[in-house]
Motif scaffolding. Structure first.
Motif, mmCIF file in Angstrom:
data_model
loop_
_atom_site.group_PDB
_atom_site.id
_atom_site.type_symbol
_atom_site.label_atom_id
_atom_site.label_comp_id
_atom_site.label_asym_id
_atom_site.label_seq_id
_atom_site.Cartn_x
_atom_site.Cartn_y
_atom_site.Cartn_z
ATOM 1 N N GLN A 189 0.840 -1.192 0.000
ATOM 2 C CA GLN A 189 0.000 0.000 0.000
ATOM 3 C C GLN A 189 0.883 1.253 0.000
ATOM 4 O O GLN A 189 1.930 1.275 0.663
ATOM 5 C CB GLN A 189 -0.905 0.026 1.248
ATOM 6 C CG GLN A 189 -1.873 -1.135 1.344
ATOM 7 C CD GLN A 189 -3.002 -1.034 0.341
ATOM 8 O OE1 GLN A 189 -3.196 -0.001 -0.293
ATOM 9 N NE2 GLN A 189 -3.757 -2.111 0.185
ATOM 10 N N PRO A 190 0.475 2.309 -0.703
ATOM 11 C CA PRO A 190 1.241 3.568 -0.659
ATOM 12 C C PRO A 190 1.204 4.173 0.745
ATOM 13 O O PRO A 190 0.225 4.007 1.485
ATOM 14 C CB PRO A 190 0.503 4.466 -1.668
ATOM 15 C CG PRO A 190 -0.309 3.542 -2.516
ATOM 16 C CD PRO A 190 -0.664 2.380 -1.641
ATOM 17 N N ARG A 191 2.264 4.867 1.104
ATOM 18 C CA ARG A 191 2.295 5.553 2.393
ATOM 19 C C ARG A 191 1.402 6.791 2.352
ATOM 20 O O ARG A 191 1.348 7.503 1.350
ATOM 21 C CB ARG A 191 3.723 5.965 2.741
ATOM 22 C CG ARG A 191 4.635 4.791 3.069
ATOM 23 C CD ARG A 191 6.012 5.291 3.494
ATOM 24 N NE ARG A 191 6.887 4.191 3.839
ATOM 25 C CZ ARG A 191 8.140 4.347 4.262
ATOM 26 N NH1 ARG A 191 8.653 5.581 4.369
ATOM 27 N NH2 ARG A 191 8.865 3.298 4.566
ATOM 28 N N CYS A 372 -9.234 8.440 -10.044
ATOM 29 C CA CYS A 372 -8.670 9.721 -10.484
ATOM 30 C C CYS A 372 -9.448 10.199 -11.703
ATOM 31 O O CYS A 372 -9.187 9.766 -12.836
ATOM 32 C CB CYS A 372 -7.176 9.566 -10.793
ATOM 33 S SG CYS A 372 -6.189 9.055 -9.366
ATOM 34 N N TRP A 373 -10.376 11.097 -11.494
ATOM 35 C CA TRP A 373 -11.337 11.521 -12.515
ATOM 36 C C TRP A 373 -10.788 12.682 -13.327
ATOM 37 O O TRP A 373 -10.105 13.561 -12.798
ATOM 38 C CB TRP A 373 -12.646 11.911 -11.815
ATOM 39 C CG TRP A 373 -13.733 12.423 -12.697
ATOM 40 C CD1 TRP A 373 -14.158 11.918 -13.888
ATOM 41 C CD2 TRP A 373 -14.559 13.569 -12.431
ATOM 42 N NE1 TRP A 373 -15.199 12.662 -14.394
ATOM 43 C CE2 TRP A 373 -15.462 13.688 -13.523
ATOM 44 C CE3 TRP A 373 -14.620 14.493 -11.400
ATOM 45 C CZ2 TRP A 373 -16.411 14.697 -13.593
ATOM 46 C CZ3 TRP A 373 -15.572 15.493 -11.461
ATOM 47 C CH2 TRP A 373 -16.456 15.592 -12.551
ATOM 48 N N ASP A 374 -11.128 12.716 -14.623
ATOM 49 C CA ASP A 374 -10.651 13.798 -15.497
ATOM 50 C C ASP A 374 -11.393 15.114 -15.282
ATOM 51 O O ASP A 374 -11.060 16.135 -15.880
ATOM 52 C CB ASP A 374 -10.703 13.381 -16.968
ATOM 53 C CG ASP A 374 -12.130 13.200 -17.506
ATOM 54 O OD1 ASP A 374 -13.109 13.490 -16.781
ATOM 55 O OD2 ASP A 374 -12.274 12.741 -18.659
ATOM 56 N N HIS A 386 -11.636 8.107 -18.783
ATOM 57 C CA HIS A 386 -12.182 9.229 -18.023
ATOM 58 C C HIS A 386 -11.895 9.129 -16.527
ATOM 59 O O HIS A 386 -12.002 10.127 -15.802
ATOM 60 C CB HIS A 386 -13.690 9.350 -18.250
ATOM 61 C CG HIS A 386 -14.469 8.176 -17.730
ATOM 62 N ND1 HIS A 386 -14.325 6.903 -18.223
ATOM 63 C CD2 HIS A 386 -15.407 8.087 -16.742
ATOM 64 C CE1 HIS A 386 -15.132 6.075 -17.581
ATOM 65 N NE2 HIS A 386 -15.793 6.776 -16.667
ATOM 66 N N ILE A 387 -11.547 7.932 -16.059
ATOM 67 C CA ILE A 387 -11.215 7.757 -14.639
ATOM 68 C C ILE A 387 -10.125 6.692 -14.534
ATOM 69 O O ILE A 387 -10.289 5.572 -14.989
ATOM 70 C CB ILE A 387 -12.467 7.418 -13.806
ATOM 71 C CG1 ILE A 387 -12.111 7.402 -12.308
ATOM 72 C CG2 ILE A 387 -13.141 6.142 -14.268
ATOM 73 C CD1 ILE A 387 -13.336 7.463 -11.399
ATOM 74 N N GLN A 388 -8.988 7.077 -13.950
ATOM 75 C CA GLN A 388 -7.797 6.231 -13.950
ATOM 76 C C GLN A 388 -7.395 5.851 -12.533
ATOM 77 O O GLN A 388 -7.927 6.363 -11.554
ATOM 78 C CB GLN A 388 -6.643 6.962 -14.640
ATOM 79 C CG GLN A 388 -6.950 7.427 -16.046
ATOM 80 C CD GLN A 388 -5.822 8.271 -16.631
ATOM 81 O OE1 GLN A 388 -4.642 7.950 -16.482
ATOM 82 N NE2 GLN A 388 -6.183 9.373 -17.270
ATOM 83 N N PHE A 389 -6.421 4.955 -12.447
ATOM 84 C CA PHE A 389 -5.891 4.555 -11.155
ATOM 85 C C PHE A 389 -4.810 5.528 -10.695
ATOM 86 O O PHE A 389 -4.038 6.040 -11.512
ATOM 87 C CB PHE A 389 -5.287 3.148 -11.231
ATOM 88 C CG PHE A 389 -6.309 2.056 -11.220
ATOM 89 C CD1 PHE A 389 -6.785 1.544 -10.018
ATOM 90 C CD2 PHE A 389 -6.797 1.542 -12.405
ATOM 91 C CE1 PHE A 389 -7.732 0.536 -10.012
ATOM 92 C CE2 PHE A 389 -7.741 0.537 -12.407
ATOM 93 C CZ PHE A 389 -8.216 0.027 -11.206
ATOM 94 N N PRO A 390 -4.710 5.747 -9.389
ATOM 95 C CA PRO A 390 -3.558 6.486 -8.883
ATOM 96 C C PRO A 390 -2.297 5.642 -9.026
ATOM 97 O O PRO A 390 -2.371 4.430 -9.219
ATOM 98 C CB PRO A 390 -3.907 6.718 -7.402
ATOM 99 C CG PRO A 390 -4.891 5.650 -7.071
ATOM 100 C CD PRO A 390 -5.652 5.356 -8.322
ATOM 101 N N ASP A 391 -1.155 6.275 -8.939
ATOM 102 C CA ASP A 391 0.111 5.560 -9.017
ATOM 103 C C ASP A 391 0.167 4.493 -7.925
ATOM 104 O O ASP A 391 -0.096 4.779 -6.749
ATOM 105 C CB ASP A 391 1.266 6.544 -8.866
ATOM 106 C CG ASP A 391 2.616 5.884 -9.024
ATOM 107 O OD1 ASP A 391 3.168 5.412 -7.999
ATOM 108 O OD2 ASP A 391 3.132 5.835 -10.157
ATOM 109 N N ALA A 392 0.508 3.260 -8.301
ATOM 110 C CA ALA A 392 0.480 2.151 -7.349
ATOM 111 C C ALA A 392 1.495 2.324 -6.232
ATOM 112 O O ALA A 392 1.289 1.840 -5.113
ATOM 113 C CB ALA A 392 0.739 0.841 -8.096
ATOM 114 N N ARG A 393 2.586 3.019 -6.505
ATOM 115 C CA ARG A 393 3.640 3.170 -5.508
ATOM 116 C C ARG A 393 3.402 4.370 -4.594
ATOM 117 O O ARG A 393 3.579 4.285 -3.381
ATOM 118 C CB ARG A 393 4.997 3.308 -6.192
ATOM 119 C CG ARG A 393 6.186 3.357 -5.241
ATOM 120 C CD ARG A 393 7.497 3.427 -6.010
ATOM 121 N NE ARG A 393 7.564 4.623 -6.850
ATOM 122 C CZ ARG A 393 7.997 5.801 -6.428
ATOM 123 N NH1 ARG A 393 8.392 5.957 -5.170
ATOM 124 N NH2 ARG A 393 8.040 6.823 -7.260
#
Length: 469
Positions: A189-191, A372-374, A386-393
């Motif tokens: 999980q990201p910090r 993560c919405w445009d 139109h809606i993406q994932f945040p950076d996994a790291r």
């Protein structure tokens, strides 16, 4: 002068004799000099394409290698009548052991439900991006983008281009797709930063007991198409969800959610393979390769979470959000995001295996949706842009997007901890591969309820919103 003429008369025939001898003597490679380049004669291999490595020598291995079977041809068949070249230094004699068996039954077709990294459905396998038998541009198959990998006669994903074999209509589930949860990779999980939004907003919408609301449609990916999913979806939340639903019918419908959330939540069902399907859709399900009795989840958690690096803003009403890829077997793993784990072992999870859980532990499917919405669109052509994932790291949203509440869908099941005992409904060509797990959301929460969700998430609170009387 007479003596000179006589000497020339003797010398000229001698020089002619030496020249003739040089033309008739075969060349010998010098031990310390450059070696001659060997050029194969394509006519010695009638009907076979040359390999794409520049040697001019045909590829006798077919698919399974990164550059094998260039041009998408299938495995070459034996040519017993071909005459070997007279000069063994210029062309090696044919090696029968290098040829695949002429009888296609001697070599079983590859299983397209295999782990996509092992060469059957990934980047470099028989039906992959540069796969030998069903390559990207091959005549015999449609490896990279084809849902079933079938070419004119051959079949790209199966790797039998010349033989004209068709793939099995319903690829079989495999025992090696079931693995002890203790062998699963750890979940990372990201910090969180100080700006993180740490609250949780949940909707309690039931488990679709008794298959009260289910169908094989997918209004998000295939609107207006009956049986567009070719597998059964469980639905909770909005009571109208089917192939012909619209924003207007969603807004007018009732809901199973206790807080008034009218959103549509759905996912493919799990079945006990040796059970009996007594529903009115059993015949269609069997035709699509989905057999057995449907298992009702023991629990369904629908939680909206924050972002580890920022506050969240409201997601728009009627936005379509999908996670996972129902065709990951043929499309590759880029959009495969579902996690398979067990209760008590949530720090470990598979994407491409079914977990075998210890006694007393339940199988869990965890679907974390993109968040993560445009800022403009409620849908896009591929239902993803139109809606993406945040950076996994890091958890950071891509530039030009903003964080909205992230749906986490957690489905728990009581199923036997035995290989082949249970499986996910899937498209016929996907072989019930766990990597095809997916889920869908159509947000019909309403502005007031969404505002409650955003406030709770940004303030670090945990709530289910106002309960319906």
């Amino acid at each position: 002068m007479g003596r000179k003429k006589k000497a020339f008369a003797v010398l000229i025939p001698a020089l002619a004799l030496v020249a003739t001898a040089c033309q008739e003597t075969p060349g010998v490679a010098q031990p310390n000099g450059p070696q001659a380049t060997r050029t194969a004669n394509p006519a010695a291999y009638p009907g076979r394409p040359a390999a794409d490595d520049g040697s001019g020598i045909p590829n006798l291995q077919g698919g399974g290698q990164q550059n094998g079977g260039a041009q998408g041809y299938g495995r070459p068949t034996a040519q017993p009548t071909a005459e070997p070249p007279a000069d063994p230094a210029a062309e090696p004699p044919a090696d029968p052991s290098a040829e695949p068996p002429a009888d296609p039954s001697a070599e079983p077709p590859a299983d397209p439900s295999a782990d996509p990294t092992d060469g059957t459905g990934g980047q470099n396998g028989d039906g992959g991006q540069m796969g030998g038998d069903g390559g990207q541009n091959g005549d015999q198959g449609d490896g990279q983008n084809g849902d079933q990998g079938n070419g004119d006669q051959g079949n790209g994903d199966q790797g039998n281009g010349d033989q004209g074999e068709q793939p099995p209509p319903n690829p079989e589930l495999r025992a090696d797709q079931f693995v002890d949860i203790r062998k699963a990779p750890r979940v990372r999980q990201p910090r969180r930063t100080r700006q993180a939004s740490t609250g949780v907003f949940a909707s309690e919408c039931g488990v679709n007991e008794g298959q009260a609301h289910s169908n094989p449609d997918n209004v998000l990916a295939a609107p207006g198409v009956v049986n567009g999913a070719h597998h059964i979806h469980d639905y909770v939340g909005n009571l109208d969800t089917n192939a012909f639903s619209t924003d207007e019918t969603f807004a007018a419908a009732g809901t199973t959610c206790t807080n008034g959330d009218k959103s549509a939540y759905f996912w493919p069902v799990i079945r006990l393979r040796d059970g009996q399907d007594d529903s009115d859709r059993a015949a269609q399900s069997t035709a699509d390769g989905n057999i057995g009795s449907i298992v009702t989840p023991s629990s369904v958690k629908l939680q909206f979470l924050g972002n580890p690096r920022s506050k969240v803003t409201a997601m728009p009403q009627f936005i379509r959000v999908a996670v996972g890829d129902a065709k990951a077997v043929t499309n590759g793993l880029k959009n495969a995001h579902a996690s398979w784990t067990c209760s008590g072992f949530e720090n470990r999870a598979f994407t491409d295996k079914y977990p075998l859980c210890p006694q007393g532990s339940q199988v869990k499917r965890v679907l974390n949706f993109p968040s993560c919405w445009d800022g403009q669109n409620t849908d896009s052509a591929n239902h993803r842009d139109h809606i993406q994932f945040p950076d996994a790291r890091t958890g950071q949203c891509p530039q030009g997007t903003k964080a909205v509440p992230q749906l986490r869908m957690t489905l728990a099941y009581n199923v036997p901890a035995k290989p082949l005992a249970f499986a996910l409904d899937s498209f016929p060509e996907s072989g019930h591969d766990p990597v095809t797990d997916h889920g869908d959301l159509i947000n019909v929460m309403g502005e007031q309820l969404m505002r409650q969700a955003v406030n709770a998430i940004n303030k670090g609170a945990r709530t289910t919103g106002k309960r319906r009387r």
